[in-house]
Design a protein around this motif. Structure first.
Motif, PDB file in Angstrom:
ATOM      1  N   ARG A  20       0.821  -1.211   0.000  1.00  5.02           N
ATOM      2  CA  ARG A  20       0.000   0.000   0.000  1.00  5.02           C
ATOM      3  C   ARG A  20       0.858   1.264   0.000  1.00  5.02           C
ATOM      4  NH1 ARG A  20      -5.112   1.926   1.408  1.00  5.02           N
ATOM      5  NH2 ARG A  20      -5.032   4.157   0.923  1.00  5.02           N
ATOM      6  N   LEU A  21       1.904   1.283   0.798  1.00  4.76           N
ATOM      7  CA  LEU A  21       2.732   2.480   0.884  1.00  4.76           C
ATOM      8  C   LEU A  21       3.460   2.758  -0.432  1.00  4.76           C
ATOM      9  CD1 LEU A  21       4.187   2.174   4.490  1.00  4.76           C
ATOM     10  CD2 LEU A  21       2.357   3.682   3.700  1.00  4.76           C
ATOM     11  N   ALA A  22       3.794   1.709  -1.161  1.00  2.69           N
ATOM     12  CA  ALA A  22       4.409   1.912  -2.471  1.00  2.69           C
ATOM     13  C   ALA A  22       3.453   2.650  -3.403  1.00  2.69           C
ATOM     14  CB  ALA A  22       4.826   0.575  -3.071  1.00  2.69           C
ATOM     15  N   THR A  23       2.162   2.351  -3.299  1.00  2.00           N
ATOM     16  CA  THR A  23       1.178   3.043  -4.139  1.00  2.00           C
ATOM     17  C   THR A  23       0.974   4.482  -3.683  1.00  2.00           C
ATOM     18  OG1 THR A  23      -0.813   2.470  -2.855  1.00  2.00           O
ATOM     19  CG2 THR A  23      -0.035   0.861  -4.475  1.00  2.00           C
ATOM     20  N   GLU A  24       1.385   4.785  -2.453  1.00  2.00           N
ATOM     21  CA  GLU A  24       1.267   6.151  -1.932  1.00  2.00           C
ATOM     22  C   GLU A  24       2.500   6.995  -2.254  1.00  2.00           C
ATOM     23  OE1 GLU A  24      -1.306   7.482  -0.522  1.00  2.00           O
ATOM     24  OE2 GLU A  24      -2.578   5.738  -0.097  1.00  2.00           O
ATOM     25  N   GLY A  25       3.443   6.418  -2.996  1.00  2.00           N
ATOM     26  CA  GLY A  25       4.600   7.187  -3.437  1.00  2.00           C
ATOM     27  C   GLY A  25       5.861   7.021  -2.618  1.00  2.00           C
ATOM     28  N   PHE A  26       5.841   6.148  -1.629  1.00  2.00           N
ATOM     29  CA  PHE A  26       7.039   5.901  -0.828  1.00  2.00           C
ATOM     30  C   PHE A  26       7.950   4.883  -1.507  1.00  2.00           C
ATOM     31  CE2 PHE A  26       3.966   7.228   2.414  1.00  2.00           C
ATOM     32  CZ  PHE A  26       4.723   8.081   3.206  1.00  2.00           C
ATOM     33  N   HIS A  27       9.247   5.013  -1.271  1.00  2.00           N
ATOM     34  CA  HIS A  27      10.153   3.894  -1.518  1.00  2.00           C
ATOM     35  C   HIS A  27      10.138   3.072  -0.242  1.00  2.00           C
ATOM     36  CE1 HIS A  27      13.497   1.688  -3.377  1.00  2.00           C
ATOM     37  NE2 HIS A  27      13.814   1.451  -2.100  1.00  2.00           N
ATOM     38  N   VAL A  28       9.700   1.829  -0.337  1.00  2.00           N
ATOM     39  CA  VAL A  28       9.461   1.007   0.841  1.00  2.00           C
ATOM     40  C   VAL A  28      10.643   0.089   1.114  1.00  2.00           C
ATOM     41  CG1 VAL A  28       7.951  -0.704   1.893  1.00  2.00           C
ATOM     42  CG2 VAL A  28       6.979   1.072   0.423  1.00  2.00           C
ATOM     43  N   VAL A  29      11.163   0.163   2.329  1.00  2.00           N
ATOM     44  CA  VAL A  29      12.163  -0.789   2.795  1.00  2.00           C
ATOM     45  C   VAL A  29      11.416  -1.857   3.578  1.00  2.00           C
ATOM     46  CG1 VAL A  29      14.202  -1.157   4.224  1.00  2.00           C
ATOM     47  CG2 VAL A  29      13.973   0.952   2.891  1.00  2.00           C
ATOM     48  N   ALA A  30      11.326  -3.031   2.995  1.00  3.38           N
ATOM     49  CA  ALA A  30      10.598  -4.149   3.607  1.00  3.38           C
ATOM     50  C   ALA A  30      11.582  -4.981   4.419  1.00  3.38           C
ATOM     51  CB  ALA A  30       9.938  -5.004   2.528  1.00  3.38           C
ATOM     52  N   ALA A  31      11.384  -5.013   5.728  1.00  5.37           N
ATOM     53  CA  ALA A  31      12.324  -5.685   6.620  1.00  5.37           C
ATOM     54  C   ALA A  31      11.642  -6.851   7.334  1.00  5.37           C
ATOM     55  CB  ALA A  31      12.869  -4.694   7.648  1.00  5.37           C
ATOM     56  N   ALA A  32      12.308  -7.997   7.353  1.00  7.58           N
ATOM     57  CA  ALA A  32      11.789  -9.183   8.057  1.00  7.58           C
ATOM     58  C   ALA A  32      12.887 -10.240   8.082  1.00  7.58           C
ATOM     59  CB  ALA A  32      10.528  -9.722   7.374  1.00  7.58           C
ATOM     60  N   ARG A  33      12.627 -11.335   8.780  1.00  8.52           N
ATOM     61  CA  ARG A  33      13.629 -12.387   8.907  1.00  8.52           C
ATOM     62  C   ARG A  33      13.717 -13.272   7.672  1.00  8.52           C
ATOM     63  NH1 ARG A  33      12.009 -16.006  11.960  1.00  8.52           N
ATOM     64  NH2 ARG A  33       9.894 -15.220  12.313  1.00  8.52           N
ATOM     65  N   ARG A  34      12.609 -13.471   6.967  1.00 10.43           N
ATOM     66  CA  ARG A  34      12.567 -14.459   5.893  1.00 10.43           C
ATOM     67  C   ARG A  34      12.908 -13.808   4.547  1.00 10.43           C
ATOM     68  NH1 ARG A  34       6.799 -17.059   7.289  1.00 10.43           N
ATOM     69  NH2 ARG A  34       6.346 -14.821   7.442  1.00 10.43           N
TER      70      ARG A  34
END
Length: 251
Positions: free
Chosen positions: A21-35
């Motif tokens: 959703r945030l990508a559609t709002e114009g952000f560059h998204v840093v997706a962080a997780a273990r997997r």
């Protein structure tokens, strides 16, 4: 320069939906997780507006690495979504697993603390930062069998409230989103150690529990208000859930 949003716990559920959703709002998204494998799939789906970072919020070194990657992207860090968290077990206090309680505190409370501390300087330096922490209605309501999780979520909300007071006068908003009953692929399944029958029973008879996209929608709404607007706390439940113990179940 494109604004950056960091989302923890982004490999599934609310985190993944929020990243999309945030990508559609114009952000560059840093997706962080273990997997890392799940993150790679998510970033491939979103496209060039996303960066994957393998990160364990219970590790100081891993969180420091996340901060390094964010800094290296060069853009202003406008948004942090503290979404990583989870529950283990539904045992009463008398027989609850100390190890499960430790894990829940480390992930939900100390994980929020580590990531917030690591990224707060960049959020403040942006001149218009926002921290959204995904809590739970368990942050203000206790229930039988939920001692470890409600204790952790109560502690997490105390951290958020304290942070808001401490940042008063600085250009960083502090927002808390507290979902009620949300059906995601993994939350209840992880809570019950992979027991699908127990996990599914939580939603028996509930016509329309919330889904991850509902929470992502609320997060995006709160984060994209004018910077002078701070939504301190937003509680969101399905219409079938009037309170923690009041759920309409169809026969």
């Amino acid at each position: 320069m494109q604004k950056i949003a960091v989302v923890t716990g982004a490999s599934s559920g609310i985190g993944a939906a929020t990243a999309r959703r945030l990508a559609t709002e114009g952000f560059h998204v840093v997706a962080a997780a273990r997997r890392a494998d799940r993150l790679a799939e998510l970033v491939a789906e979103i496209g060039p507006e996303a960066t994957a970072v393998e990160c364990d919020v219970t590790s100081d070194a891993s969180v420091a690495r996340l901060a390094e990657v964010v800094t290296g992207l060069g853009g202003p860090l406008a948004l942090l979504v503290n979404n990583a968290g989870g529950a283990r077990g539904l045992d009463p206090v008398a027989t609850g697993s100390v190890e499960d309680w430790k894990w829940m505190y480390d992930v939900n409370v100390l994980g929020t603390l580590r990531v917030t501390q690591a990224l707060l300087p960049a959020l403040e330096a942006s001149g218009a930062g926002t921290i959204v922490t995904v809590g739970s209605t368990a942050a203000f309501t206790t229930y039988e069998g939920g001692g470890g999780y409600t204790a952790a979520k109560h502690a997490q909300t105390a951290v958020v409230g304290t942070l808001r007071l401490e940042l008063c006068g600085k250009p960083v908003r502090v927002i808390e989103i507290d979902p009620g009953m949300v059906r995601t692929d993994e939350f209840s399944l992880n809570r019950f150690g992979g027991d699908r029958t127990k996990a599914d029973s939580i939603y028996d008879g509930v016509k329309e529990p919330l889904v991850a996209e509902d929470i992502a929608d609320v997060i995006a709404f709160a984060a994209t208000r004018p910077q002078h607007v701070n939504i301190d706390r937003l509680v969101i439940r399905p219409i079938a859930q009037a309170a923690q113990h009041k759920v309409h179940r169809e026969q």
